[in-house]
Scaffold this active site. Sequence first.
Site, mmCIF file in Angstrom:
data_model
loop_
_atom_site.group_PDB
_atom_site.id
_atom_site.type_symbol
_atom_site.label_atom_id
_atom_site.label_comp_id
_atom_site.label_asym_id
_atom_site.label_seq_id
_atom_site.Cartn_x
_atom_site.Cartn_y
_atom_site.Cartn_z
ATOM 1 N N TYR A 76 12.427 -8.240 -0.231
ATOM 2 C CA TYR A 76 12.353 -8.673 -1.629
ATOM 3 C C TYR A 76 12.467 -7.561 -2.658
ATOM 4 O O TYR A 76 12.666 -7.822 -3.832
ATOM 5 C CB TYR A 76 11.091 -9.512 -1.885
ATOM 6 C CG TYR A 76 9.797 -8.723 -1.919
ATOM 7 C CD1 TYR A 76 9.209 -8.259 -0.761
ATOM 8 C CD2 TYR A 76 9.156 -8.459 -3.130
ATOM 9 C CE1 TYR A 76 8.026 -7.543 -0.798
ATOM 10 C CE2 TYR A 76 7.963 -7.750 -3.174
ATOM 11 C CZ TYR A 76 7.403 -7.291 -1.999
ATOM 12 O OH TYR A 76 6.240 -6.582 -2.029
ATOM 13 N N ALA A 94 0.806 -1.226 0.000
ATOM 14 C CA ALA A 94 0.000 0.000 0.000
ATOM 15 C C ALA A 94 0.835 1.272 0.000
ATOM 16 O O ALA A 94 0.622 2.174 0.795
ATOM 17 C CB ALA A 94 -0.964 -0.006 1.193
ATOM 18 N N HIS A 152 -6.305 -11.914 -2.985
ATOM 19 C CA HIS A 152 -5.102 -11.391 -3.673
ATOM 20 C C HIS A 152 -5.334 -11.473 -5.177
ATOM 21 O O HIS A 152 -5.907 -12.452 -5.664
ATOM 22 C CB HIS A 152 -3.861 -12.206 -3.284
ATOM 23 C CG HIS A 152 -2.571 -11.544 -3.713
ATOM 24 N ND1 HIS A 152 -2.180 -11.429 -5.036
ATOM 25 C CD2 HIS A 152 -1.584 -10.941 -2.983
ATOM 26 C CE1 HIS A 152 -1.024 -10.786 -5.104
ATOM 27 N NE2 HIS A 152 -0.633 -10.481 -3.870
ATOM 28 N N ASP A 154 -4.820 -12.220 -9.120
ATOM 29 C CA ASP A 154 -4.310 -13.491 -9.654
ATOM 30 C C ASP A 154 -2.931 -13.377 -10.300
ATOM 31 O O ASP A 154 -2.395 -14.360 -10.805
ATOM 32 C CB ASP A 154 -5.312 -14.095 -10.650
ATOM 33 C CG ASP A 154 -5.493 -13.236 -11.897
ATOM 34 O OD1 ASP A 154 -4.892 -12.128 -11.950
ATOM 35 O OD2 ASP A 154 -6.213 -13.661 -12.800
ATOM 36 N N ASP A 199 44.888 11.681 -1.517
ATOM 37 C CA ASP A 199 43.798 11.561 -0.533
ATOM 38 C C ASP A 199 44.256 12.156 0.806
ATOM 39 O O ASP A 199 44.507 11.444 1.767
ATOM 40 C CB ASP A 199 43.444 10.062 -0.397
ATOM 41 C CG ASP A 199 42.276 9.816 0.534
ATOM 42 O OD1 ASP A 199 41.555 10.766 0.850
ATOM 43 O OD2 ASP A 199 42.109 8.647 0.954
HETATM 44 C C1 SPV Z 1 37.777 6.089 1.244
HETATM 45 O O1 SPV Z 1 37.142 5.422 0.420
HETATM 46 O O2 SPV Z 1 38.244 7.198 0.977
HETATM 47 C C2 SPV Z 1 37.987 5.581 2.607
HETATM 48 C C3 SPV Z 1 38.080 4.145 2.822
HETATM 49 O O3 SPV Z 1 38.134 6.378 3.498
HETATM 50 S S1 SPV Z 1 39.758 3.756 2.784
HETATM 51 O O4 SPV Z 1 40.290 4.139 1.492
HETATM 52 O O5 SPV Z 1 39.865 2.317 2.994
HETATM 53 O O6 SPV Z 1 40.413 4.470 3.857
HETATM 54 MG MG MG Z 2 38.605 8.316 2.845
#
Ligand code: SPV
Ligand code: MG
Length: 446
Positions: A56, A12, A102, A104, A218
């Site tokens: 599901y 629903a 229900h 069919d 990073d």
């Molecule tokens: C990212 O994806 O930037 C993360 C996970 O922080 S890791 O690279 O494993 O640190």
């Molecule tokens: Mg990260």
Amino acid sequence: MKPLVVYVAMAADLIHPGHINILKIARELADTLEAKEGVKGEVVLGLLTDKAIASYKRLPYMNYTQRYEVISHLKEVDRVIPQDSLSYENNIRALQPRYVVHGDDWKSGAQSKTRQNVIDTLHELGCGELIEPNYTVGISSTQLNLDARAIGISTNARLSLLRRLINAKTPLRICETHSAISALIAQNSFIEVDGKKLEFDGFWSSSLTDSTSRGKPDIEAVELTSRLNTINEIFEVTSKPLIYDADTGGKLEHFVFSVRSLERTGVSAVIIEDKTGLKKNSLLGNEVEQTQEDIEVFCEKIKAGKNAQITSEFMIIARIESLILEKGQEDALKRAFAYIEAGADGIMIHSRQKTPNEVLAFMKAFRIRDSKTPVIVVPTSFNEITAKELGEAGVNVVIYANHLLRASFIAMKEVVEGILRYDRSKEIETKCMSVKEILSLIPGTI
Ligand code: SPV
Ligand code: MG
């Protein structure tokens, strides 16, 4: 005298004339029973819970309470009760209905097993029978879902999806996305296993891949504004929730603004890691200089973030780097409980071991003391364990943190080298999507 029950089960979510047709028939059956037997005929609606639906297919647009509010006001319905699984069995045993109704359309396909179980249970109890009116042609929830998806999703609805999903199923599978096209692939890809649809539940905005795709290390060098631009592009064409990797979260005074910006965009959760100083990627571990933040200082950052958020659904998740930095389980556990005490809505336990052993050991010790707080893991290096196995160990969310970027990198490299090698593109055409396909990939191109 107990009422004579006519039972109908439904999700629903998007109510359409097909539902109304079924309910009218159920009402007629109940009224006829009442007229014949002089006992109240009652239409009981078994409303599928979010958990039952998530077992599901995708979560409904409206949560249980909202769907309850709608369905309980329909005049054909006397009473609404939860149906907590796809199977009708528990409710049939409790209600002993005279009729179950229900459409069919469930005679074949994924729901045929559920149907057989209804027939068998009614037969065993000897209480009633299954009525299967013709399916209403021309309208279906599936088509309405496709139409609704084309319209999109509101910021708040998307934001609150992650909490709803965590409550409805375990584990969630989250896929890294670094662009709109990677998010579209993650959103729309699915497989079918035992008649159930298996797909990713949401997106991970990774600091690693957001930096790498911009050709940067990073180390928190990509600004929030730039990353939010990408997220906005992802959100323009998708409807699933997103978890944001905020590295250390930066200075406490800056983190509170980030929380607001993320919330405003519709991001569901932010993860901050308990490191300080120049952040390096965790998978480098102690090969580079990385310092863990003091527990109290990190707790202050969590508290400041919690105070800054506006919605109640947004989640702040504390990421524990103790195992990455070889500080041991004790330290990891101590930090987990301190961060939760400070208000964290969940924790992420990270590891760079080749096996999942230390994460599983952590889970075991953690779950003895805390059965509720959501736990997130990122099995990049311990990649043999399945998401299902992690779920069985008490993990709520499994993030595949960098795979789409890594996959595209290899594919692109092969193609550029191939063009240079053969001095033409003929040989690498099989590695590429055809132009015809790419032109029809995005609606609106042709
Ligand atoms: C990212 O994806 O930037 C993360 C996970 O922080 S890791 O690279 O494993 O640190
Ligand atoms: Mg990260």
